[in-house]
Design a protein around this motif. Structure first.
Motif, PDB file in Angstrom:
ATOM      1  N   ARG A 261      -2.361  -9.131 -20.513  1.00  0.00           N
ATOM      2  CA  ARG A 261      -3.754  -9.358 -21.162  1.00  0.00           C
ATOM      3  C   ARG A 261      -3.766 -10.506 -22.255  1.00  0.00           C
ATOM      4  O   ARG A 261      -4.514 -11.479 -22.235  1.00  0.00           O
ATOM      5  CB  ARG A 261      -4.673  -8.296 -21.631  1.00  0.00           C
ATOM      6  N   LEU A 265      -5.391 -14.405 -22.225  1.00  0.00           N
ATOM      7  CA  LEU A 265      -6.248 -14.642 -22.891  1.00  0.00           C
ATOM      8  C   LEU A 265      -6.082 -16.052 -23.657  1.00  0.00           C
ATOM      9  O   LEU A 265      -7.215 -16.736 -23.803  1.00  0.00           O
ATOM     10  CB  LEU A 265      -6.435 -13.674 -23.883  1.00  0.00           C
ATOM     11  N   VAL A 301     -15.159 -15.731 -20.833  1.00  0.00           N
ATOM     12  CA  VAL A 301     -13.824 -15.192 -20.748  1.00  0.00           C
ATOM     13  C   VAL A 301     -13.520 -14.096 -20.067  1.00  0.00           C
ATOM     14  O   VAL A 301     -12.920 -13.978 -19.060  1.00  0.00           O
ATOM     15  CB  VAL A 301     -13.346 -14.754 -22.437  1.00  0.00           C
TER      16      VAL A 301
END
Length: 360
Positions: A261, A265, A301
């Motif tokens: 992650r 990101l 996002v």
């Protein structure tokens, strides 16, 4: 022109290895992260191509992008020639060359050269978008004229005739030869693929009987409609006897879910920078974690990351399998969104492990 010159069905179709439901391939943007350089990223691309060949991935494609600090893939043909010198078996290709940016003869010459350097393992993937903003596209083309959808089929037909050296008598290009090419003796030529993120290229690829690659990684909502349109429009050709569809998939595996992650990101923050007119190098995971996302940015996002298959190797394998079942894709082409080269290399290795691909 015989099948050997155009790329046969067997040459185009891959073979699934290990427990993978379909062949796995690599889509490489040669990303450049903060603290790195284009030279380092190009070395990483060589390392990825070698790893992909060793682990049984079917092909390694390079995408064309311009005026983006976070990528170093503005010249796919140059990079592919370099990769050809460092590999022996894996198919190499463009994912893709943006046809409106170039004269068809130039593309024919470049990929004829690549085919001569790496016979039988070069793919010519073509797109009709500029791969950049309007101002950069105008600088590339030396004109402000916007090449519309109606121009693409004509450009494609011209490129195909240059590759096959078969303009009819009386055509203004009949005495022009693309070299390396057929005028120099019997030779193969790279199969043409059409790339797209909407229905236009899907339908055209089907009508022409060409293989089709869809950009699921940034147009996920259009994937199934475009693939359905491609299959419905498909007509058998000298190139293919049945539809063959690849989808580009953003996927990243790490030893731990949290690390995957973090890496993804950083790619999401890079996209925010790009879409708000602040393009730059790919941020570090630390920078991304510390960034104060606004409510709108966080919504972006969340949506962006929901289309990226990421996590542990088993989770990524399961996500890829589910995506393949939902779309019926004949091949999955994986692009790794990450800041650093080590994370990208590790991801491809872990995905190969999860599918039981060869380790030699």
């Amino acid at each position: 022109m015989d099948d050997a010159s155009r790329g046969t069905t067997d040459e185009i179709r891959g073979t699934a290895i290990g427990t993978a439901p379909v062949p796995l391939s690599v889509l490489d943007l040669v990303t450049v992260g903060v603290g790195s350089t284009a030279a380092q990223s190009l070395r990483t691309s060589v390392a990825i191509a070698k790893l992909a060949e060793r682990r049984g991935f079917h092909r390694h494609w390079i995408a064309e992008h311009h005026s983006m600090p976070g990528v170093a893939s503005s010249s796919p043909a140059v990079i592919l020639a370099h990769l050809a010198a460092h590999t022996e078996r894996i198919r190499l290709g463009s994912g893709g060359v943006m046809l409106p940016n170039h004269a068809p003869l130039v593309i024919a010459e470049q990929f004829g050269t690549l085919e001569a350097l790496a016979p039988g393992r070069v793919d010519l993937g073509l797109g009709r978008a500029p791969g950049t903003d309007g101002a950069t596209a105008a600088a590339l083309r030396r004109t402000d004229r916007d090449e519309g959808a109606d121009d693409f089929p004509q450009q494609l037909a011209e490129l195909t005739r240059f590759l096959d050296d078969d303009f009819p008598d009386g055509h203004r290009y009949a005495r022009i030869h693309s070299v390396p090419g057929p005028v120099q003796g019997p030779a193969g030529r790279p199969p043409i693929w059409l790339l797209g993120s909407s229905g236009f290229s899907a339908r055209l690829a089907g009508v022409l009987g060409l293989p089709f690659a869809f950009a699921h990684h940034f147009s996920a909502q259009n994937t199934i409609p475009a693939l359905d349109l491609y299959r419905q429009s498909f007509r058998p050709s000298e190139t293919l006897d049945a539809p063959y569809a690849v989808i580009g998939v953003a996927a990243l595996a790490a030893d731990e879910e949290r690390e995957a992650r973090r890496q993804v990101l950083s790619g999401a923050l890079s996209m925010i920078h790009l879409r708000t007119g602040r393009p730059g190098l790919i941020p570090t995971p630390e920078e991304a974690e510390a960034y104060p996302f606004s409510t709108l940015e966080q919504e972006f996002v969340d949506g962006w990351m929901s289309n990226i298959v990421h996590g542990t190797p088993d989770a990524v394998r399961d996500g890829l399998n589910d995506l393949q079942k939902r779309t019926g894709a004949d091949e999955l082409m994986i692009t790794a969104n990450a800041h650093g080269g080590e994370a990208r290399l590790r991801s491809y290795d872990l995905i190969a492990d999860a599918y039981g691909l060869p380790t030699a």
